[in-house]
Design a protein around this motif. Structure first.
Motif, PDB file in Angstrom:
ATOM      1  N   GLU A  12       0.823  -1.215   0.000  1.00 10.50           N
ATOM      2  CA  GLU A  12       0.000   0.000   0.000  1.00 10.50           C
ATOM      3  C   GLU A  12       0.857   1.264   0.000  1.00 10.50           C
ATOM      4  O   GLU A  12       0.495   2.261  -0.643  1.00 10.50           O
ATOM      5  N   ASP A  55       0.279   6.926  -6.687  1.00  7.53           N
ATOM      6  CA  ASP A  55      -0.922   7.775  -6.725  1.00  7.53           C
ATOM      7  C   ASP A  55      -0.589   9.231  -6.417  1.00  7.53           C
ATOM      8  O   ASP A  55      -1.014  10.147  -7.122  1.00  7.53           O
ATOM      9  N   GLY A  69      -8.315   7.300   1.662  1.00  9.00           N
ATOM     10  CA  GLY A  69      -9.427   6.885   0.815  1.00  9.00           C
ATOM     11  C   GLY A  69      -8.950   6.281  -0.494  1.00  9.00           C
ATOM     12  O   GLY A  69      -9.505   5.287  -0.971  1.00  9.00           O
ATOM     13  N   TYR A  70      -7.910   6.876  -1.082  1.00 13.95           N
ATOM     14  CA  TYR A  70      -7.359   6.346  -2.322  1.00 13.95           C
ATOM     15  C   TYR A  70      -6.788   4.948  -2.087  1.00 13.95           C
ATOM     16  O   TYR A  70      -7.033   4.038  -2.875  1.00 13.95           O
ATOM     17  N   ALA A 129      -7.547   2.810   0.285  1.00 16.36           N
ATOM     18  CA  ALA A 129      -8.637   1.871   0.592  1.00 16.36           C
ATOM     19  C   ALA A 129      -9.345   1.394  -0.670  1.00 16.36           C
ATOM     20  O   ALA A 129      -9.800   0.250  -0.737  1.00 16.36           O
ATOM     21  N   ALA A 130      -9.437   2.246  -1.671  1.00 15.21           N
ATOM     22  CA  ALA A 130     -10.158   1.905  -2.904  1.00 15.21           C
ATOM     23  C   ALA A 130      -9.278   1.231  -3.959  1.00 15.21           C
ATOM     24  O   ALA A 130      -9.796   0.758  -4.973  1.00 15.21           O
ATOM     25  N   ALA A 131      -7.977   1.165  -3.729  1.00 11.00           N
ATOM     26  CA  ALA A 131      -7.050   0.769  -4.792  1.00 11.00           C
ATOM     27  C   ALA A 131      -6.824  -0.735  -4.940  1.00 11.00           C
ATOM     28  O   ALA A 131      -6.493  -1.197  -6.023  1.00 11.00           O
ATOM     29  N   GLY A 132      -6.909  -1.493  -3.862  1.00  9.40           N
ATOM     30  CA  GLY A 132      -6.629  -2.922  -3.938  1.00  9.40           C
ATOM     31  C   GLY A 132      -5.162  -3.257  -4.139  1.00  9.40           C
ATOM     32  O   GLY A 132      -4.821  -4.268  -4.759  1.00  9.40           O
TER      33      GLY A 132
END
Length: 153
Positions: free
Chosen positions: A37, A44, A71-72, A74-77
């Motif tokens: 991450e 990102d 948030g980015y 958490a949504a990225a995988g």
């Protein structure tokens, strides 16, 4: 600054691809990002810095929105990807950053716009990009116990 951006690009691929696979899901504390991450976040964030620098360099001095890094992530995988994939993306992002900054007209470096109510120049965004990478490499070294070969700027 451009030399620092280039050196980081060369170092990061070598350093991050050497991290043991079993360490990639490690979190140094509850709620903190995994190694994967962190690397995904680095790409990102650099894309966001690049967009801001491009807009400002081209004369768009309007206010830029802030973004939510958590948030980015958490949504990225990112944890479902290989480190090779993440590092390739990160390096490609840095390559794009270098192309942007290496080819700006001299006068574009002083242009800027507003972020969070404060003026931010294109030049500052180049420094922010380099500093952001170094900060996260330092965190991977200091908090995750990885990357003994990290160059301190």
């Amino acid at each position: 600054m451009l030399e620092t951006l280039r050196r980081q690009r060369d170092d990061v691929e070598r350093i991050l691809l050497a991290v043991d696979e079993e360490r990639l899901g490690y979190r140094y504390a509850p709620g903190k990002w995994t190694v994967r991450e962190v690397v995904g976040h680095m790409a990102d964030a650099e894309r966001i810095y690049d967009y801001r620098a491009l807009a400002f360099a081209r004369g768009d001095a309007g206010a830029m929105p802030k973004y939510d890094p958590d948030g980015y992530v958490a949504a990225a995988g990112f944890d479902g990807r290989t480190m090779t994939s993440l590092v390739r993306e990160l390096v490609a992002t840095r390559d794009a950053t270098l192309q942007l900054f290496e080819n700006l007209p001299h006068e574009a470096w002083g242009r800027g716009g507003t972020l969070g109510g404060n003026f931010l120049s294109v030049r500052a965004l180049a420094f922010i990009a380099a500093g952001h990478w170094q900060r996260h490499l330092n965190v991977l070294h200091d908090r995750y116990g990885l990357l003994s070969a990290v160059r301190r700027q």
